[in-house]
Design an enzyme around this catalytic site. Structure first.
Site, PDB file in Angstrom:
ATOM      1  N   ASP A 230       0.879  -1.167   0.000  1.00 17.63           N
ATOM      2  CA  ASP A 230       0.000   0.000   0.000  1.00 17.63           C
ATOM      3  C   ASP A 230       0.919   1.221   0.000  1.00 17.63           C
ATOM      4  O   ASP A 230       1.415   1.664   1.034  1.00 17.63           O
ATOM      5  CB  ASP A 230      -0.893  -0.031   1.247  1.00 17.63           C
ATOM      6  CG  ASP A 230      -1.853   1.148   1.295  1.00 17.63           C
ATOM      7  OD1 ASP A 230      -1.597   2.157   0.611  1.00 17.63           O
ATOM      8  OD2 ASP A 230      -2.848   1.062   2.026  1.00 17.63           O
ATOM      9  N   GLU A 323       1.961   2.490  13.106  1.00 17.84           N
ATOM     10  CA  GLU A 323       0.899   2.453  12.096  1.00 17.84           C
ATOM     11  C   GLU A 323      -0.178   1.587  12.722  1.00 17.84           C
ATOM     12  O   GLU A 323      -0.148   0.370  12.643  1.00 17.84           O
ATOM     13  CB  GLU A 323       1.440   1.878  10.783  1.00 17.84           C
ATOM     14  CG  GLU A 323       0.546   2.188   9.620  1.00 17.84           C
ATOM     15  CD  GLU A 323      -0.665   1.289   9.542  1.00 17.84           C
ATOM     16  OE1 GLU A 323      -1.644   1.510  10.306  1.00 17.84           O
ATOM     17  OE2 GLU A 323      -0.639   0.360   8.735  1.00 17.84           O
ATOM     18  N   GLU A 332     -10.061  -2.168  15.621  1.00 18.28           N
ATOM     19  CA  GLU A 332      -8.838  -2.839  16.115  1.00 18.28           C
ATOM     20  C   GLU A 332      -8.398  -2.265  17.445  1.00 18.28           C
ATOM     21  O   GLU A 332      -7.690  -2.899  18.204  1.00 18.28           O
ATOM     22  CB  GLU A 332      -7.609  -2.673  15.196  1.00 18.28           C
ATOM     23  CG  GLU A 332      -7.444  -3.702  14.149  1.00 18.28           C
ATOM     24  CD  GLU A 332      -6.127  -3.523  13.420  1.00 18.28           C
ATOM     25  OE1 GLU A 332      -5.073  -3.420  14.072  1.00 18.28           O
ATOM     26  OE2 GLU A 332      -6.177  -3.482  12.185  1.00 18.28           O
ATOM     27  N   HIS A 473      -5.362   0.061   1.351  1.00 20.62           N
ATOM     28  CA  HIS A 473      -5.875  -1.226   1.814  1.00 20.62           C
ATOM     29  C   HIS A 473      -6.984  -1.062   2.851  1.00 20.62           C
ATOM     30  O   HIS A 473      -7.654  -2.024   3.197  1.00 20.62           O
ATOM     31  CB  HIS A 473      -4.729  -2.100   2.357  1.00 20.62           C
ATOM     32  CG  HIS A 473      -4.277  -1.731   3.732  1.00 20.62           C
ATOM     33  ND1 HIS A 473      -3.547  -0.588   4.007  1.00 20.62           N
ATOM     34  CD2 HIS A 473      -4.471  -2.334   4.930  1.00 20.62           C
ATOM     35  CE1 HIS A 473      -3.304  -0.530   5.305  1.00 20.62           C
ATOM     36  NE2 HIS A 473      -3.844  -1.578   5.880  1.00 20.62           N
TER      37      HIS A 473
HETATM   38  N1  SAH Z   1       4.579  -1.085  11.572  1.00 20.97           N
HETATM   39  C1  SAH Z   1       4.345  -2.141  10.613  1.00 20.97           C
HETATM   40  C2  SAH Z   1       3.185  -3.042  10.982  1.00 20.97           C
HETATM   41  C3  SAH Z   1       1.868  -2.364  11.223  1.00 20.97           C
HETATM   42  S1  SAH Z   1       0.548  -3.474  11.557  1.00 20.97           S
HETATM   43  C4  SAH Z   1       4.138  -1.521   9.255  1.00 20.97           C
HETATM   44  O1  SAH Z   1       3.904  -0.310   9.190  1.00 20.97           O
HETATM   45  O2  SAH Z   1       4.188  -2.210   8.257  1.00 20.97           O
HETATM   46  C5  SAH Z   1       0.406  -3.384  13.292  1.00 20.97           C
HETATM   47  C6  SAH Z   1       1.369  -4.281  14.064  1.00 20.97           C
HETATM   48  O3  SAH Z   1       1.242  -3.954  15.427  1.00 20.97           O
HETATM   49  C7  SAH Z   1       1.082  -5.762  13.967  1.00 20.97           C
HETATM   50  O4  SAH Z   1       2.236  -6.456  13.562  1.00 20.97           O
HETATM   51  C8  SAH Z   1       0.645  -6.170  15.369  1.00 20.97           C
HETATM   52  O5  SAH Z   1       1.084  -7.467  15.737  1.00 20.97           O
HETATM   53  C9  SAH Z   1       1.308  -5.110  16.220  1.00 20.97           C
HETATM   54  N2  SAH Z   1       0.632  -4.805  17.484  1.00 20.97           N
HETATM   55  C10 SAH Z   1      -0.653  -4.429  17.656  1.00 20.97           C
HETATM   56  N3  SAH Z   1      -0.911  -4.176  18.949  1.00 20.97           N
HETATM   57  C11 SAH Z   1       0.243  -4.406  19.622  1.00 20.97           C
HETATM   58  C12 SAH Z   1       0.604  -4.332  21.004  1.00 20.97           C
HETATM   59  N4  SAH Z   1      -0.276  -3.968  21.900  1.00 20.97           N
HETATM   60  N5  SAH Z   1       1.868  -4.660  21.341  1.00 20.97           N
HETATM   61  C13 SAH Z   1       2.766  -5.054  20.408  1.00 20.97           C
HETATM   62  N6  SAH Z   1       2.480  -5.146  19.086  1.00 20.97           N
HETATM   63  C14 SAH Z   1       1.228  -4.810  18.695  1.00 20.97           C
END
Ligand code: SAH
Length: 525
Positions: A230, A323, A332, A473
């Site tokens: 994306d 993100e 979420e 996305h």
């Molecule tokens: N920063 C990456 C992934 C974003 S998706 C990018 O920009 O491509 C969000 C990610 O946050 C996921 O991998 C999920 O496992 C993680 N995540 C969500 N809540 C979390 C939490 N409370 N502690 C640790 N990781 C978390």
């Protein structure tokens, strides 16, 4: 001992001997080689120390009337069988007679216990039984070297190859498990040192096992591929960091939910002194490799765990990047985790990025889509399924909306400043007013969000997930009306929206619309 370093060795076996002079010469060379290289060997049946393995074989044959090569051949011993036999003889202190008259079906050394060496560095165990055949009984007497034994050799080589492959697989699985265990142990130790429990909101209170499905969804690579591909999303983060290096220079950055580590690497490249990247999902194991592959392991520290459950190696950070945005922005509830990190770790004067977010609504006139979703149930292959309308309506749809179906100007219903917002403000009610631009039927309301990297940036970056611009996305979120509302260009369609967490599942949202005296609640699963 036989080492399976050349699993394809069967192809390269020396020509089988027909007992001519060349072979005898070769045998002698082999004997010499063995003698030169050899170390003292204790006889299997008495206390004599022999100068080499060949000397031991000769001694056993001459003194104890046991030809080991014959025994190997008789019982078709493979490498393991041979090792077990040697250890069996040594541990039981057998005399030579224990090797005679043994039944083929059950040998006394079948137990795996006999794989354990009785003598340390036993030279007999370092010798391949095949090699022994060559040494001990002359090539022509070797059970493996007669005409027609080529197939047997090939089979042994293939079996050895298979064993080597299985061992390699087992080893790599073990290494992987070891790595995970190490991280787990690190986590346990850290938590034991200063254990604490998050108590800031419903998502923070979720236990890890309750949240398993959520995090395992991020363990699938497809979702990360989709996010990385994306471009609107990923390039906005990259542009923000690369175009504002003064924001990052020498700063300590926390990446909440690092996934593949992409944002952490952007931050490191734009001058951050240190980046701490946290993710609870299995994807972090890939991030570890990715960070190493890009020689950023000195800058980026990766920690597996929920941000709410772990302890950071630093007390405070200057910048938090994340993100976290879900469908309709708040689905979420990952923002809860970012706010948790902000309140605990952000230094005074520090910043969370992105910092500003808008949620917007607009009216849609798409009769075709409405019929496809609602009127469809009136006649399904000649059957009335109208009761289904009430069931499908409350499910908000995530889909790409065609810009030409927009029939109002957009209206911002909520602005969130990630540096100041508190958890309770993520549930809200807002009156809205949509300025209608076409005279038609309003069939749905569409929701989407815009993101801003703004605070202290000389080059501000923004992106939208609305229907008028390149799709992302996140697509858009569509709330279908049960009955279309007829509207006139220029009129104002007023309503009220309420957004709250679903008590039964704090990661999902309940959105209620009050529109023209009708109330409908939608869920976003
Ligand atoms: N920063 C990456 C992934 C974003 S998706 C990018 O920009 O491509 C969000 C990610 O946050 C996921 O991998 C999920 O496992 C993680 N995540 C969500 N809540 C979390 C939490 N409370 N502690 C640790 N990781 C978390």
């Amino acid at each position: 001992m036989a080492e399976y370093t050349d699993p394809h060795g069967a192809e390269e076996m020396p020509e089988l001997s027909d007992g001519d002079d060349d072979d005898i010469e070769e045998d002698e060379e082999q004997w010499q080689w063995m003698e030169e290289d050899s170390q003292p060997v204790t006889c299997l049946f008495c206390d004599r120390l022999l100068s080499s393995v060949p000397a031991t074989l000769q001694h056993c044959t001459a003194e104890h009337q046991v030809n080991l090569v014959d025994v190997i051949r008789k019982h078709s011993l493979d490498d393991y069988g041979y090792i077990k036999m040697i250890n069996f003889i040594r541990s039981r202190k057998c005399d030579a007679s224990c090797l005679t008259g043994l039944p083929d079906a059950s040998l006394p050394w079948e137990s795996e216990d006999f794989l354990r060496p009785v003598l340390q560095d036993d030279p007999l165990l370092q010798t391949d039984p095949e090699e022994l055949c060559g040494i001990g009984s002359g090539v022509s007497a070797c059970p493996l070297s007669g005409a027609g034994s080529h197939d047997a050799l090939l089979q042994r080589a293939q079996a050895a190859e298979e064993r080597a492959r299985l061992s390699e697989e087992a080893l790599s699985r073990a290494m992987e498990d070891l790595h995970k265990l190490k991280l787990l142990a690190q986590g346990l130790v850290l938590n034991a040192e200063t254990g604490r429990s998050g108590n800031l909101g419903t998502v923070a209170e979720l236990r890890e096992d309750e949240d398993e499905a959520y995090f395992s969804s991020y363990g699938h690579y497809g979702i990360h591929e989709e996010m990385l591909k994306d471009k609107v999303r990923t390039e906005s983060y990259r542009n923000f960091m690369y175009r504002n290096p003064e924001v990052f220079r020498d700063k300590v950055v926390l990446d909440v939910g690092c996934g593949t580590g992409i944002l952490s690497m952007f931050a490191a490249r734009s001058g951050a002194k240190k980046v701490i990247a946290v993710d609870q999902s299995e994807i972090i194991y890939q991030a570890m490799d990715i960070v190493r592959s890009n020689q950023l392991e000195d800058k980026i520290t990766l920690i597996k765990g929920r941000i709410e459950d772990i302890n950071l190696p630093v007390e405070k950070v200057d910048i938090i990047i994340s993100e976290w945005m879900g469908y309709f922005l708040l689905f979420e509830s990952m923002l809860d985790s970012v706010l948790y990190a902000r309140d605990l770790y952000l230094a005074d004067g520090g910043s969370v990025y992105p910092d500003l977010c808008n949620i917007s609504l607009a009216a849609l006139g798409d009769t075709e889509r409405h019929q496809d979703r609602i009127a469809f149930w009136d006649d399904v292959y000649g059957f009335n399924m109208a009761c289904m309308k009430k069931a499908v309506l409350p499910e908000a749809m995530v889909e790409v909306v065609k810009a030409d179906t927009l029939i109002s100007e957009p209206a911002v219903i909520q602005t969130i400043d990630c540096n100041t917002v508190c958890l309770s403000e993520l549930e809200f009610a807002s009156d809205f007013c949509l300025k209608i631009t076409s005279t038609t039927d309003c069939t749905a309301v569409v929701g989407y969000f815009d993101i801003f990297f703004d605070k202290g940036c000389s080059n501000k970056v923004t992106f939208s997930t609305g229907p008028q611009v390149t799709k992302t996305h996140w697509k858009q979120t569509v709330f279908l009306l049960e009955k279309p509302i007829s509207v006139q260009a220029g009129e104002e369609l007023r309503g009220k929206i309420t957004v709250r967490k679903n008590k039964k599942d704090p990661r999902s949202l309940l959105v209620t619309f009050d529109l023209r005296d009708r109330k409908q609640t939608y869920s976003l699963q």
